[in-house]
Design a protein around this motif. Structure first.
Motif, PDB file in Angstrom:
ATOM      1  N   VAL A 120       0.877  -1.166   0.000  1.00  0.00           N
ATOM      2  CA  VAL A 120       0.000   0.000   0.000  1.00  0.00           C
ATOM      3  C   VAL A 120       0.915   1.216   0.000  1.00  0.00           C
ATOM      4  O   VAL A 120       1.789   1.342   0.863  1.00  0.00           O
ATOM      5  CB  VAL A 120      -0.926   0.038   1.228  1.00  0.00           C
ATOM      6  CG1 VAL A 120      -1.696   1.363   1.260  1.00  0.00           C
ATOM      7  CG2 VAL A 120      -1.900  -1.128   1.208  1.00  0.00           C
ATOM      8  N   HIS A 121       0.748   2.072  -0.997  1.00  0.00           N
ATOM      9  CA  HIS A 121       1.532   3.300  -1.067  1.00  0.00           C
ATOM     10  C   HIS A 121       0.714   4.460  -0.488  1.00  0.00           C
ATOM     11  O   HIS A 121      -0.517   4.407  -0.461  1.00  0.00           O
ATOM     12  CB  HIS A 121       1.972   3.577  -2.507  1.00  0.00           C
ATOM     13  CG  HIS A 121       3.121   2.704  -2.939  1.00  0.00           C
ATOM     14  ND1 HIS A 121       4.303   3.208  -3.404  1.00  0.00           N
ATOM     15  CD2 HIS A 121       3.263   1.345  -2.934  1.00  0.00           C
ATOM     16  CE1 HIS A 121       5.144   2.200  -3.690  1.00  0.00           C
ATOM     17  NE2 HIS A 121       4.522   1.059  -3.426  1.00  0.00           N
ATOM     18  N   GLY A 122       1.455   5.495  -0.044  1.00  0.00           N
ATOM     19  CA  GLY A 122       0.856   6.519   0.814  1.00  0.00           C
ATOM     20  C   GLY A 122      -0.040   7.558   0.179  1.00  0.00           C
ATOM     21  O   GLY A 122      -0.689   8.327   0.892  1.00  0.00           O
ATOM     22  N   GLY A 147       5.812   6.936  -1.644  1.00  0.00           N
ATOM     23  CA  GLY A 147       6.461   5.729  -1.104  1.00  0.00           C
ATOM     24  C   GLY A 147       5.466   4.843  -0.365  1.00  0.00           C
ATOM     25  O   GLY A 147       4.257   5.107  -0.359  1.00  0.00           O
ATOM     26  N   HIS A 148       5.991   3.790   0.234  1.00  0.00           N
ATOM     27  CA  HIS A 148       5.138   2.866   0.983  1.00  0.00           C
ATOM     28  C   HIS A 148       4.446   3.605   2.129  1.00  0.00           C
ATOM     29  O   HIS A 148       5.043   4.498   2.741  1.00  0.00           O
ATOM     30  CB  HIS A 148       5.977   1.726   1.587  1.00  0.00           C
ATOM     31  CG  HIS A 148       6.642   0.882   0.550  1.00  0.00           C
ATOM     32  ND1 HIS A 148       7.451  -0.180   0.857  1.00  0.00           N
ATOM     33  CD2 HIS A 148       6.608   0.950  -0.804  1.00  0.00           C
ATOM     34  CE1 HIS A 148       7.892  -0.728  -0.256  1.00  0.00           C
ATOM     35  NE2 HIS A 148       7.399  -0.059  -1.277  1.00  0.00           N
ATOM     36  N   LEU A 149       3.214   3.233   2.395  1.00  0.00           N
ATOM     37  CA  LEU A 149       2.514   3.797   3.542  1.00  0.00           C
ATOM     38  C   LEU A 149       3.360   3.539   4.799  1.00  0.00           C
ATOM     39  O   LEU A 149       3.763   2.398   5.057  1.00  0.00           O
ATOM     40  CB  LEU A 149       1.144   3.118   3.677  1.00  0.00           C
ATOM     41  CG  LEU A 149       0.218   3.657   4.766  1.00  0.00           C
ATOM     42  CD1 LEU A 149      -0.265   5.043   4.413  1.00  0.00           C
ATOM     43  CD2 LEU A 149      -0.962   2.717   4.964  1.00  0.00           C
ATOM     44  N   VAL A 198       1.193  -3.109  -7.337  1.00  0.00           N
ATOM     45  CA  VAL A 198       1.842  -4.381  -7.678  1.00  0.00           C
ATOM     46  C   VAL A 198       3.139  -4.035  -8.395  1.00  0.00           C
ATOM     47  O   VAL A 198       3.142  -3.234  -9.333  1.00  0.00           O
ATOM     48  CB  VAL A 198       0.965  -5.241  -8.607  1.00  0.00           C
ATOM     49  CG1 VAL A 198       1.681  -6.539  -8.982  1.00  0.00           C
ATOM     50  CG2 VAL A 198      -0.375  -5.552  -7.950  1.00  0.00           C
ATOM     51  N   HIS A 199       4.238  -4.610  -7.936  1.00  0.00           N
ATOM     52  CA  HIS A 199       5.538  -4.337  -8.553  1.00  0.00           C
ATOM     53  C   HIS A 199       5.915  -5.419  -9.560  1.00  0.00           C
ATOM     54  O   HIS A 199       5.308  -6.493  -9.597  1.00  0.00           O
ATOM     55  CB  HIS A 199       6.617  -4.217  -7.464  1.00  0.00           C
ATOM     56  CG  HIS A 199       6.526  -2.924  -6.701  1.00  0.00           C
ATOM     57  ND1 HIS A 199       7.252  -1.813  -7.026  1.00  0.00           N
ATOM     58  CD2 HIS A 199       5.762  -2.572  -5.635  1.00  0.00           C
ATOM     59  CE1 HIS A 199       6.961  -0.837  -6.185  1.00  0.00           C
ATOM     60  NE2 HIS A 199       6.048  -1.261  -5.332  1.00  0.00           N
ATOM     61  N   SER A 200       6.959  -5.127 -10.326  1.00  0.00           N
ATOM     62  CA  SER A 200       7.334  -6.044 -11.402  1.00  0.00           C
ATOM     63  C   SER A 200       8.230  -7.188 -10.926  1.00  0.00           C
ATOM     64  O   SER A 200       8.436  -8.163 -11.637  1.00  0.00           O
ATOM     65  CB  SER A 200       8.051  -5.268 -12.505  1.00  0.00           C
ATOM     66  OG  SER A 200       9.204  -4.646 -11.972  1.00  0.00           O
TER      67      SER A 200
HETATM   68 CU   LIG Z   1       5.577  -0.583  -3.538  1.00  0.00          CU
END
Ligand SMILES: [Cu+2]
Length: 240
Positions: A120-122, A147-149, A198-200
């Protein structure tokens, strides 16, 4: 000799466990009344790929039923539609509050098999071609989501937004249901919202053995777990 003893102990334990399982299965068969002795026990057969998202939720989280009941008292849950940078839909994420704990269900299709980092990104902004809010030089797909939460408060993988990785099957489908008590509804309802990403690449959770990195992992790793590019993003919104 020690090893031999240990192996023997393991064997005994395994045997005991198998006997125990057998006993449970026998009990289970009996309690069904034995009307369908050939019918497979639910949960023991059927590949995840065959299981509908609903079935997956039921088998993986008995509390989901309770969650459904709770959701009557709790206002609507949240959803996110995961789209790649070209606007193609990869899947969805559904988030419900189960007695203060977030239950997240991700369903995706048409992906290449393998593991994918999931966070979950912020910031709830999924702009395909955008700049990071804190660094205009840092541009690319979905950088607008920040960035990430919780990335200000801790290192990866202790961010509030750090989640289990998504496993895509040979079929291209992925189904993942889990719970996290690191996130609250407030995180989605605050001014800038939040996004499911979702990342690669797989997330290594900054788990780098000392033999590879005697000085510990570098900032890229402790920042985001080397999960690579941002493959798909979904703004987390109240469910309709
Ligand atoms: Cu991420």
């Amino acid at each position: 000799m020690l090893q031999h003893t240990a192996r023997k102990t393991t064997l005994i334990r395994t045997t005991a466990a198998l006997l125990g399982l057998g006993g449970m299965l026998a009990l289970g068969a009996c309690s069904d009344g034995g009307s369908e002795p050939s019918a497979p026990a639910p949960g023991l057969t059927g590949s995840p790929g065959e299981t509908a998202p609903d079935g997956g939720t039921q088998s993986m989280s008995p509390g989901a039923t309770a969650g459904a009941e709770t959701s009557e008292a709790t206002p609507a849950g949240f959803t996110a539609t995961l789209q790649d940078a070209d606007g193609g839909e990869l899947g969805t994420a559904e988030i419900r509050d189960v007695e203060g704990v977030m239950e997240i269900q991700v369903d995706a299709a048409g992906m290449d098999p393998g593991f994918y980092g999931l966070h979950v990104h912020g910031i709830g902004e999924c702009e395909p071609d955008s700049a990071a809010p804190d660094d205009p030089e840092d541009t690319g797909a979905f950088k607008s989501a920040g960035g990430h939460l919780g990335s200000q408060e801790a290192d990866h993988p202790d961010h509030a937004g750090d989640l289990p990785t998504l496993l895509v099957q040979e079929s291209g489908d992925a189904h993942l249901t889990f719970r996290t008590d690191r996130i609250s509804l407030d995180d989605f309802e605050d001014e800038d919202g939040a996004a499911m990403m979702v990342h690669s690449a797989p997330d290594n959770f900054a788990n780098i053995p000392e033999r590879y990195a005697p000085d510990g992992p570098d900032e890229d790793t402790t920042g985001a777990g080397d999960a690579g590019d941002r493959l798909a993003c979904g703004v987390i919104e109240p469910a309709a």
